[in-house]
Design a protein around this motif. Structure first.
Motif, PDB file in Angstrom:
ATOM      1  N   PRO A  36       0.830  -1.215   0.000  1.00 48.05           N
ATOM      2  CA  PRO A  36       0.000   0.000   0.000  1.00 48.05           C
ATOM      3  C   PRO A  36       0.863   1.264   0.000  1.00 48.05           C
ATOM      4  O   PRO A  36       1.807   1.364   0.773  1.00 48.05           O
ATOM      5  N   MET A  37       0.552   2.191  -0.869  1.00 47.86           N
ATOM      6  CA  MET A  37       1.408   3.359  -1.061  1.00 47.86           C
ATOM      7  C   MET A  37       0.589   4.488  -1.664  1.00 47.86           C
ATOM      8  O   MET A  37      -0.315   4.229  -2.447  1.00 47.86           O
ATOM      9  N   ASP A  38       0.912   5.705  -1.307  1.00 42.97           N
ATOM     10  CA  ASP A  38       0.260   6.841  -1.969  1.00 42.97           C
ATOM     11  C   ASP A  38       1.292   7.930  -2.223  1.00 42.97           C
ATOM     12  O   ASP A  38       1.875   8.015  -3.302  1.00 42.97           O
ATOM     13  N   CYS A  39       1.593   8.752  -1.191  1.00 43.59           N
ATOM     14  CA  CYS A  39       2.466   9.915  -1.428  1.00 43.59           C
ATOM     15  C   CYS A  39       3.944   9.549  -1.609  1.00 43.59           C
ATOM     16  O   CYS A  39       4.675  10.265  -2.270  1.00 43.59           O
ATOM     17  N   ARG A  40       4.393   8.482  -1.016  1.00 38.22           N
ATOM     18  CA  ARG A  40       5.817   8.076  -0.980  1.00 38.22           C
ATOM     19  C   ARG A  40       6.702   9.146  -0.344  1.00 38.22           C
ATOM     20  O   ARG A  40       7.909   9.159  -0.549  1.00 38.22           O
ATOM     21  N   ASP A  41       6.096  10.025   0.423  1.00 44.40           N
ATOM     22  CA  ASP A  41       6.841  11.160   0.982  1.00 44.40           C
ATOM     23  C   ASP A  41       6.761  11.249   2.495  1.00 44.40           C
ATOM     24  O   ASP A  41       7.141  12.258   3.079  1.00 44.40           O
ATOM     25  N   GLY A  42       6.179  10.233   3.127  1.00 41.40           N
ATOM     26  CA  GLY A  42       6.047  10.290   4.590  1.00 41.40           C
ATOM     27  C   GLY A  42       4.986  11.268   5.047  1.00 41.40           C
ATOM     28  O   GLY A  42       5.082  11.826   6.141  1.00 41.40           O
ATOM     29  N   VAL A  43       3.965  11.474   4.229  1.00 42.68           N
ATOM     30  CA  VAL A  43       2.963  12.494   4.547  1.00 42.68           C
ATOM     31  C   VAL A  43       1.574  11.897   4.796  1.00 42.68           C
ATOM     32  O   VAL A  43       0.860  12.300   5.711  1.00 42.68           O
ATOM     33  N   CYS A  44       1.191  10.889   4.010  1.00 46.22           N
ATOM     34  CA  CYS A  44      -0.204  10.434   4.065  1.00 46.22           C
ATOM     35  C   CYS A  44      -0.452   9.306   5.068  1.00 46.22           C
ATOM     36  O   CYS A  44      -1.581   9.127   5.544  1.00 46.22           O
ATOM     37  N   GLY A  45       0.524   8.517   5.381  1.00 51.93           N
ATOM     38  CA  GLY A  45       0.342   7.401   6.321  1.00 51.93           C
ATOM     39  C   GLY A  45      -0.228   6.137   5.685  1.00 51.93           C
ATOM     40  O   GLY A  45      -0.438   5.142   6.372  1.00 51.93           O
ATOM     41  N   THR A  46      -0.480   6.146   4.375  1.00 53.30           N
ATOM     42  CA  THR A  46      -1.075   4.985   3.705  1.00 53.30           C
ATOM     43  C   THR A  46      -0.225   3.724   3.853  1.00 53.30           C
ATOM     44  O   THR A  46      -0.738   2.612   3.909  1.00 53.30           O
ATOM     45  N   CYS A  47       1.085   3.904   3.923  1.00 55.34           N
ATOM     46  CA  CYS A  47       1.981   2.734   3.915  1.00 55.34           C
ATOM     47  C   CYS A  47       2.323   2.247   5.319  1.00 55.34           C
ATOM     48  O   CYS A  47       3.225   1.436   5.481  1.00 55.34           O
ATOM     49  N   LYS A  48       1.578   2.736   6.326  1.00 55.64           N
ATOM     50  CA  LYS A  48       1.918   2.378   7.707  1.00 55.64           C
ATOM     51  C   LYS A  48       1.818   0.855   7.932  1.00 55.64           C
ATOM     52  O   LYS A  48       0.816   0.230   7.586  1.00 55.64           O
ATOM     53  N   VAL A  76       5.969   1.583  11.302  1.00 61.13           N
ATOM     54  CA  VAL A  76       6.890   2.215  10.352  1.00 61.13           C
ATOM     55  C   VAL A  76       6.100   2.686   9.129  1.00 61.13           C
ATOM     56  O   VAL A  76       4.985   2.227   8.876  1.00 61.13           O
ATOM     57  N   LEU A  77       6.715   3.597   8.388  1.00 61.85           N
ATOM     58  CA  LEU A  77       6.192   3.953   7.065  1.00 61.85           C
ATOM     59  C   LEU A  77       7.125   3.265   6.075  1.00 61.85           C
ATOM     60  O   LEU A  77       8.328   3.569   6.051  1.00 61.85           O
ATOM     61  N   THR A  78       6.587   2.322   5.315  1.00 63.62           N
ATOM     62  CA  THR A  78       7.495   1.536   4.464  1.00 63.62           C
ATOM     63  C   THR A  78       8.137   2.396   3.372  1.00 63.62           C
ATOM     64  O   THR A  78       9.178   2.040   2.836  1.00 63.62           O
ATOM     65  N   CYS A  79       7.528   3.575   3.070  1.00 62.36           N
ATOM     66  CA  CYS A  79       8.136   4.437   2.056  1.00 62.36           C
ATOM     67  C   CYS A  79       9.345   5.186   2.607  1.00 62.36           C
ATOM     68  O   CYS A  79      10.090   5.809   1.856  1.00 62.36           O
ATOM     69  N   GLN A  80       9.513   5.152   3.937  1.00 56.27           N
ATOM     70  CA  GLN A  80      10.623   5.886   4.566  1.00 56.27           C
ATOM     71  C   GLN A  80      11.559   4.963   5.339  1.00 56.27           C
ATOM     72  O   GLN A  80      12.482   5.430   6.005  1.00 56.27           O
TER      73      GLN A  80
END
Ligand code: FES
Length: 337
Positions: A36-48, A76-80
């Motif tokens: 799961p991913m959206d912003c990839r910037d540590g902003v939206c929380g989708t990848c939590k 964790v946020l997997t994008c970060q």
């Protein structure tokens, strides 16, 4: 290179290798996994997601995406996230949603061992010896040759020279039991799909009590084999292995080998049958008390039939001590989970 086990909600596990300093999201993308991913910037929380074990660092993110409390609890946020050691990450989505699924592995039957009237062991030789990774305690769907069916079985060893062991309950008339008892021949082809399951050995930060009922011993053999390879356990481990009759007791020689090889490991066997010659009679709940739970500062792992799980839960209430964690896998007659 750190290897990350991604555990999906449906129990499927996929492993991805991260390059030095690589973000988990990039490694997952290379492995064609759409976590799961959206912003990839540590902003939206989708990848939590939740990191169950391992070391990692986090790039930048905002509090709205991941709070300080959540980060302290291992979210964790997997994008970060940059894994620094092997990690296990629980992803709150099914493998199907992530356009993934269990991996498939071809193998040949190498050996069948009739360990007792009630238990059969078998060994498979992998087509690609280095292809299979799993968390010790997990299970696999194993195809039953000449049928369209498969059965779920826990691994009972680590992969050793491309070979892997299983321990199964011998069920008269059961599909796999009948195959193993009557038609199986070395060289038969089988397919495996997986690995799966949330019952696996975590990093040990406190003493552990392992409770095995019958062929529920299998995942513990895999865990101990894994620890034997390391040569040590970070904490003391005591295994109580409960069977119905003396004749059901199997692989005690292996347990003795583990006790020799892993200084922190001890075990005991108990037999429910009152006519048994064993020194410990009764159920596993008759043979552990508050001292084995270290006042609650312990991790308990259990694999056995559903009534055993309920009996152990009740026992915690009776003795008034709840362990810090309780991981269990209930199995029915023909399946591991
Ligand atoms: Fe938005 Fe990770 S995808 S925080």
């Amino acid at each position: 290179m750190p290897k990350v086990a991604l555990n999906f909600e449906d129990g499927v596990t996929r492993f991805v290798e991260c390059g030095p300093n690589e973000l988990l999201v990039d490694a997952a993308y290379r492995a064609r996994l759409n976590i799961p991913m959206d912003c990839r910037d540590g902003v939206c929380g989708t990848c939590k997601s939740h990191c169950e074990s391992g070391r990692y660092s986090m790039e930048s993110y905002i509090e709205d995406a991941l709070t300080e409390d959540e980060a302290a609890q291992g979210y964790v946020l997997t994008c970060q996230m940059r894994p620094e050691s092997d990690c296990v990450v629980s992803v709150p989505a099914t493998s199907k949603l992530c356009k993934s699924g269990p991996s498939s592995f071809g193998a040949r039957l190498s050996e069948v061992r009739h360990l007792s009237d009630t238990t059969i062991g078998f060994t498979l030789e992998l087509d690609e010896p280095d292809s299979l990774t799993f968390l010790p305690g997990q299970y696999m769907q194993v195809s039953v040759p000449e049928t369209a069916h498969s059965r779920a079985y826990s691994f009972s060893s680590r992969v050793n020279g491309g070979r892997i062991d299983f321990l199964v309950r011998n069920i008269p008339g059961g599909l796999m039991s009948t195959y193993l008892s009557s038609r199986a021949a070395p060289g038969d082809r089988l397919m495996m799909h997986g690995p799966s399951g949330a019952f696996y050995l975590r990093d040990l930060h406190r003493p552990a009590l392992f409770l095995a009922g019958g062929t529920g011993l299998a995942p513990f053999l895999a865990m101990l084999d894994h620890l034997k390879e390391k040569g040590r356990s970070a904490q003391p481990i005591h295994l109580l292995y409960g069977v119905t009759r003396d004749a059901d007791m199997v692989e005690v020689g292996k347990l003795e080998e583990f006790a020799e090889a892993i200084p922190e490991f001890t075990f005991g066997v108990c037999v429910a049958d009152a006519a048994s010659s064993a020194s410990r009679k009764g159920f596993v709940t008759d043979h552990f008390g508050p001292e084995d739970l270290h006042g609650g500062d312990s991790d308990v792992y259990l694999c056995g039939p559903p009534p055993m799980v309920e009996a152990v839960r009740k026992h915690f209430e009776i003795i008034g001590i709840k362990p810090a964690s309780f991981h269990y896998e209930k199995f029915n007659a023909s399946e591991a989970a």
